[in-house]
Design a protein around this motif. Sequence first.
Motif, PDB file in Angstrom:
ATOM      1  N   ALA A  54       0.838  -1.202   0.000  1.00 46.67           N
ATOM      2  CA  ALA A  54       0.000   0.000   0.000  1.00 46.67           C
ATOM      3  C   ALA A  54       0.872   1.251   0.000  1.00 46.67           C
ATOM      4  N   MET A  55       0.462   2.238  -0.779  1.00 44.67           N
ATOM      5  CA  MET A  55       1.155   3.531  -0.827  1.00 44.67           C
ATOM      6  C   MET A  55       0.257   4.559  -0.131  1.00 44.67           C
ATOM      7  N   TYR A  56       0.846   5.317   0.790  1.00 47.98           N
ATOM      8  CA  TYR A  56       0.103   6.289   1.582  1.00 47.98           C
ATOM      9  C   TYR A  56       0.627   7.700   1.345  1.00 47.98           C
ATOM     10  N   VAL A  57      -0.258   8.660   1.551  1.00 47.84           N
ATOM     11  CA  VAL A  57       0.101  10.076   1.534  1.00 47.84           C
ATOM     12  C   VAL A  57      -0.528  10.739   2.756  1.00 47.84           C
ATOM     13  N   PRO A  58       0.066  11.834   3.228  1.00 47.36           N
ATOM     14  CA  PRO A  58      -0.528  12.555   4.361  1.00 47.36           C
ATOM     15  C   PRO A  58      -1.719  13.388   3.903  1.00 47.36           C
ATOM     16  N   CYS A  59      -2.661  13.579   4.773  1.00 53.00           N
ATOM     17  CA  CYS A  59      -3.803  14.467   4.521  1.00 53.00           C
ATOM     18  C   CYS A  59      -3.512  15.766   5.278  1.00 53.00           C
ATOM     19  N   LEU A  60      -2.773  16.645   4.623  1.00 53.19           N
ATOM     20  CA  LEU A  60      -2.276  17.862   5.272  1.00 53.19           C
ATOM     21  C   LEU A  60      -3.391  18.810   5.702  1.00 53.19           C
ATOM     22  N   GLU A  61      -4.571  18.657   5.134  1.00 58.65           N
ATOM     23  CA  GLU A  61      -5.681  19.518   5.533  1.00 58.65           C
ATOM     24  C   GLU A  61      -6.048  19.332   7.003  1.00 58.65           C
TER      25      GLU A  61
END
Length: 108
Positions: A88-95
């Motif tokens: 799985a590839m994840y990204v941050p939810c900077l909002e």
Amino acid sequence: MNDLDMTEETFQQFRDYMMASHRIRGRHGFRIPALVLDQWHQSGFAVLRTNTLARHFGVQRKTMWQTIKSAIDAGFIKEIGRTEDGKAMYVPCLERGEEWRSARGVVA
């Protein structure tokens, strides 16, 4: 992006995100957004290996997976796809950091 090239605005955005992440339940909950943010900042996405993380933090693999799931459920990270080998590839939810800042009435 090189850390030395980071603008004050980007630094503030990352800091707010990390401050907000302390709301994630569990002893290691705040660590997951930090790991994702760091890997994403360097490569555009993060891969979290539960066995490696569990061993590093001295917990069971199931506990680490539950911690990652808590970060997903709380809206701090999201899965954007899979690598060629199925990770799985994840990204941050900077909002989430922006929400944290606005909830405190802090002006950017």
